[in-house]
Design a protein around this motif. Sequence first.
Motif, PDB file in Angstrom:
ATOM      1  N   CYS A  47       0.839  -1.191   0.000  1.00  0.00           N
ATOM      2  CA  CYS A  47       0.000   0.000   0.000  1.00  0.00           C
ATOM      3  C   CYS A  47       0.879   1.246   0.000  1.00  0.00           C
ATOM      4  O   CYS A  47       1.879   1.313   0.730  1.00  0.00           O
ATOM      5  N   VAL A  48       0.510   2.238  -0.817  1.00  0.00           N
ATOM      6  CA  VAL A  48       1.259   3.495  -0.859  1.00  0.00           C
ATOM      7  C   VAL A  48       0.455   4.645  -0.238  1.00  0.00           C
ATOM      8  O   VAL A  48       0.818   5.807  -0.376  1.00  0.00           O
ATOM      9  N   ALA A  49      -0.640   4.313   0.454  1.00  0.00           N
ATOM     10  CA  ALA A  49      -1.452   5.301   1.177  1.00  0.00           C
ATOM     11  C   ALA A  49      -1.892   6.453   0.281  1.00  0.00           C
ATOM     12  O   ALA A  49      -1.908   7.609   0.689  1.00  0.00           O
ATOM     13  N   CYS A  50      -2.316   6.120  -0.943  1.00  0.00           N
ATOM     14  CA  CYS A  50      -2.765   7.161  -1.877  1.00  0.00           C
ATOM     15  C   CYS A  50      -4.214   7.565  -1.625  1.00  0.00           C
ATOM     16  O   CYS A  50      -4.647   8.635  -2.051  1.00  0.00           O
ATOM     17  N   GLY A  51      -4.981   6.709  -0.963  1.00  0.00           N
ATOM     18  CA  GLY A  51      -6.381   7.002  -0.690  1.00  0.00           C
ATOM     19  C   GLY A  51      -7.309   6.767  -1.864  1.00  0.00           C
ATOM     20  O   GLY A  51      -8.514   7.011  -1.766  1.00  0.00           O
ATOM     21  N   GLY A  52      -6.774   6.273  -2.982  1.00  0.00           N
ATOM     22  CA  GLY A  52      -7.605   6.061  -4.158  1.00  0.00           C
ATOM     23  C   GLY A  52      -8.709   5.049  -3.953  1.00  0.00           C
ATOM     24  O   GLY A  52      -9.781   5.153  -4.556  1.00  0.00           O
ATOM     25  N   CYS A  53      -8.486   4.073  -3.086  1.00  0.00           N
ATOM     26  CA  CYS A  53      -9.491   3.029  -2.868  1.00  0.00           C
ATOM     27  C   CYS A  53     -10.738   3.569  -2.169  1.00  0.00           C
ATOM     28  O   CYS A  53     -11.798   2.949  -2.221  1.00  0.00           O
ATOM     29  N   SER A  54     -10.633   4.722  -1.539  1.00  0.00           N
ATOM     30  CA  SER A  54     -11.791   5.284  -0.828  1.00  0.00           C
ATOM     31  C   SER A  54     -12.899   5.719  -1.787  1.00  0.00           C
ATOM     32  O   SER A  54     -14.038   5.890  -1.377  1.00  0.00           O
ATOM     33  N   SER A  57     -13.834   1.498  -3.477  1.00  0.00           N
ATOM     34  CA  SER A  57     -13.542   0.237  -2.788  1.00  0.00           C
ATOM     35  C   SER A  57     -12.705  -0.714  -3.644  1.00  0.00           C
ATOM     36  O   SER A  57     -12.828  -1.929  -3.529  1.00  0.00           O
ATOM     37  N   ARG A  58     -11.880  -0.154  -4.504  1.00  0.00           N
ATOM     38  CA  ARG A  58     -10.966  -0.928  -5.331  1.00  0.00           C
ATOM     39  C   ARG A  58      -9.575  -0.339  -5.158  1.00  0.00           C
ATOM     40  O   ARG A  58      -9.410   0.873  -5.008  1.00  0.00           O
ATOM     41  N   CYS A  59      -8.555  -1.182  -5.225  1.00  0.00           N
ATOM     42  CA  CYS A  59      -7.189  -0.682  -5.196  1.00  0.00           C
ATOM     43  C   CYS A  59      -6.850  -0.093  -6.563  1.00  0.00           C
ATOM     44  O   CYS A  59      -7.245  -0.633  -7.603  1.00  0.00           O
ATOM     45  N   VAL A  60      -6.122   1.008  -6.554  1.00  0.00           N
ATOM     46  CA  VAL A  60      -5.760   1.652  -7.819  1.00  0.00           C
ATOM     47  C   VAL A  60      -4.764   0.824  -8.611  1.00  0.00           C
ATOM     48  O   VAL A  60      -4.647   0.986  -9.825  1.00  0.00           O
ATOM     49  N   PHE A  61      -4.031  -0.059  -7.936  1.00  0.00           N
ATOM     50  CA  PHE A  61      -3.090  -0.933  -8.631  1.00  0.00           C
ATOM     51  C   PHE A  61      -3.851  -2.156  -9.139  1.00  0.00           C
ATOM     52  O   PHE A  61      -4.485  -2.878  -8.364  1.00  0.00           O
ATOM     53  N   THR A  62      -3.773  -2.409 -10.398  1.00  0.00           N
ATOM     54  CA  THR A  62      -4.535  -3.510 -11.001  1.00  0.00           C
ATOM     55  C   THR A  62      -3.639  -4.584 -11.596  1.00  0.00           C
ATOM     56  O   THR A  62      -4.116  -5.447 -12.335  1.00  0.00           O
ATOM     57  N   ASP A  63      -2.346  -4.547 -11.272  1.00  0.00           N
ATOM     58  CA  ASP A  63      -1.409  -5.491 -11.879  1.00  0.00           C
ATOM     59  C   ASP A  63      -1.075  -6.672 -10.975  1.00  0.00           C
ATOM     60  O   ASP A  63      -0.109  -7.387 -11.201  1.00  0.00           O
ATOM     61  N   VAL A  97      -0.880  -7.626   0.486  1.00  0.00           N
ATOM     62  CA  VAL A  97      -2.176  -7.665  -0.202  1.00  0.00           C
ATOM     63  C   VAL A  97      -3.336  -7.554   0.790  1.00  0.00           C
ATOM     64  O   VAL A  97      -4.356  -6.936   0.488  1.00  0.00           O
ATOM     65  N   LEU A  98      -3.175  -8.104   1.992  1.00  0.00           N
ATOM     66  CA  LEU A  98      -4.238  -7.973   2.993  1.00  0.00           C
ATOM     67  C   LEU A  98      -4.365  -6.529   3.468  1.00  0.00           C
ATOM     68  O   LEU A  98      -5.485  -6.044   3.701  1.00  0.00           O
ATOM     69  N   ASP A  99      -3.251  -5.817   3.636  1.00  0.00           N
ATOM     70  CA  ASP A  99      -3.317  -4.408   4.014  1.00  0.00           C
ATOM     71  C   ASP A  99      -4.188  -3.641   3.015  1.00  0.00           C
ATOM     72  O   ASP A  99      -5.069  -2.863   3.393  1.00  0.00           O
ATOM     73  N   ARG A 100      -3.929  -3.847   1.753  1.00  0.00           N
ATOM     74  CA  ARG A 100      -4.665  -3.132   0.707  1.00  0.00           C
ATOM     75  C   ARG A 100      -6.119  -3.581   0.629  1.00  0.00           C
ATOM     76  O   ARG A 100      -7.037  -2.759   0.503  1.00  0.00           O
ATOM     77  N   PHE A 102      -8.103  -5.061   2.921  1.00  0.00           N
ATOM     78  CA  PHE A 102      -8.944  -4.664   4.055  1.00  0.00           C
ATOM     79  C   PHE A 102      -9.168  -3.160   4.079  1.00  0.00           C
ATOM     80  O   PHE A 102     -10.256  -2.691   4.407  1.00  0.00           O
ATOM     81  N   TYR A 103      -8.160  -2.396   3.707  1.00  0.00           N
ATOM     82  CA  TYR A 103      -8.337  -0.941   3.699  1.00  0.00           C
ATOM     83  C   TYR A 103      -9.341  -0.541   2.624  1.00  0.00           C
ATOM     84  O   TYR A 103     -10.193   0.319   2.840  1.00  0.00           O
ATOM     85  N   ALA A 104      -9.265  -1.189   1.477  1.00  0.00           N
ATOM     86  CA  ALA A 104     -10.154  -0.840   0.364  1.00  0.00           C
ATOM     87  C   ALA A 104     -11.606  -1.215   0.637  1.00  0.00           C
ATOM     88  O   ALA A 104     -12.520  -0.548   0.143  1.00  0.00           O
ATOM     89  N   THR A 105     -11.831  -2.258   1.404  1.00  0.00           N
ATOM     90  CA  THR A 105     -13.214  -2.675   1.655  1.00  0.00           C
ATOM     91  C   THR A 105     -13.940  -1.717   2.594  1.00  0.00           C
ATOM     92  O   THR A 105     -15.170  -1.787   2.716  1.00  0.00           O
ATOM     93  N   GLY A 106     -13.202  -0.859   3.267  1.00  0.00           N
ATOM     94  CA  GLY A 106     -13.830   0.180   4.064  1.00  0.00           C
ATOM     95  C   GLY A 106     -14.753  -0.322   5.160  1.00  0.00           C
ATOM     96  O   GLY A 106     -15.772   0.296   5.442  1.00  0.00           O
ATOM     97  N   GLY A 107     -14.440  -1.427   5.763  1.00  0.00           N
ATOM     98  CA  GLY A 107     -15.253  -1.958   6.847  1.00  0.00           C
ATOM     99  C   GLY A 107     -16.358  -2.886   6.401  1.00  0.00           C
ATOM    100  O   GLY A 107     -17.165  -3.328   7.226  1.00  0.00           O
ATOM    101  N   ALA A 108     -16.413  -3.218   5.112  1.00  0.00           N
ATOM    102  CA  ALA A 108     -17.486  -4.085   4.615  1.00  0.00           C
ATOM    103  C   ALA A 108     -17.360  -5.527   5.098  1.00  0.00           C
ATOM    104  O   ALA A 108     -18.306  -6.301   4.980  1.00  0.00           O
ATOM    105  N   MET A 109     -16.226  -5.895   5.673  1.00  0.00           N
ATOM    106  CA  MET A 109     -16.055  -7.248   6.201  1.00  0.00           C
ATOM    107  C   MET A 109     -16.565  -7.372   7.635  1.00  0.00           C
ATOM    108  O   MET A 109     -16.546  -8.459   8.207  1.00  0.00           O
TER     109      MET A 109
END
Length: 202
Positions: A47-54, A57-63, A97-100, A102-109
């Motif tokens: 995670c690069v803490a860009c905040g894009g997933c907010s 609810s998707r990570c900006v990195f797709t690779d 990958v778990l850091d990204r 869980f952060y992207a899901t925004g509490g949906a889990m």
Amino acid sequence: MQVLLVNGSPHEKGCTYTALMEVASALEAEGVQWKLFQLGKKPVRGCVACGGCSRNSRCVFTDDGCNALIDDMLAADGLIVGSPVYYAGPNGALCAVLDRAFYATGGAMAHKPGAAVVSCRRGGASATFDRLNKYFTINEMPVVSSQYWNSVHGKTPDEVRQDLEGLQTMRTLGRNMAWVLRGLAGSAPAAPEARVWTNFIR
């Protein structure tokens, strides 16, 4: 009901997989479906803490597989994350990958039961177990336990299959996960309070 099993090992059918399949056998016996997510050997970004997933609810990195993992996590009713022990901790790629995710899901889990499974040759299991369980407790996920810490021992899958207590612990975990899922079915959690954020500054 479906449980997502995450194999956080680079080895597709190694020791961690062997432990997770023992859990899967118990889930099947209880009438619970399961799906396996394989982390694999491809590079995983941190995670690069860009905040894009907010925003969506998707990570900006797709690779890498992060967004596929997010989709599987959101679709599942329960989550079991397995990892080998590396230097008394989980696989670094798995944590990245778990850091990204869980952060992207925004509490949906929240309120979905979770459990960790650890595979080690000899030591480091309890520290790895503790690290993985933090993902669940931070996200309001009930932690499913077994008859002992959820770990197996062995350097090879054949050695893991000789760890009879470890395998029994995996089966007990599977049965307990099924029991918790049945108990939660149809129930609603208590209404949450408005979130309070405190930054420790003066």
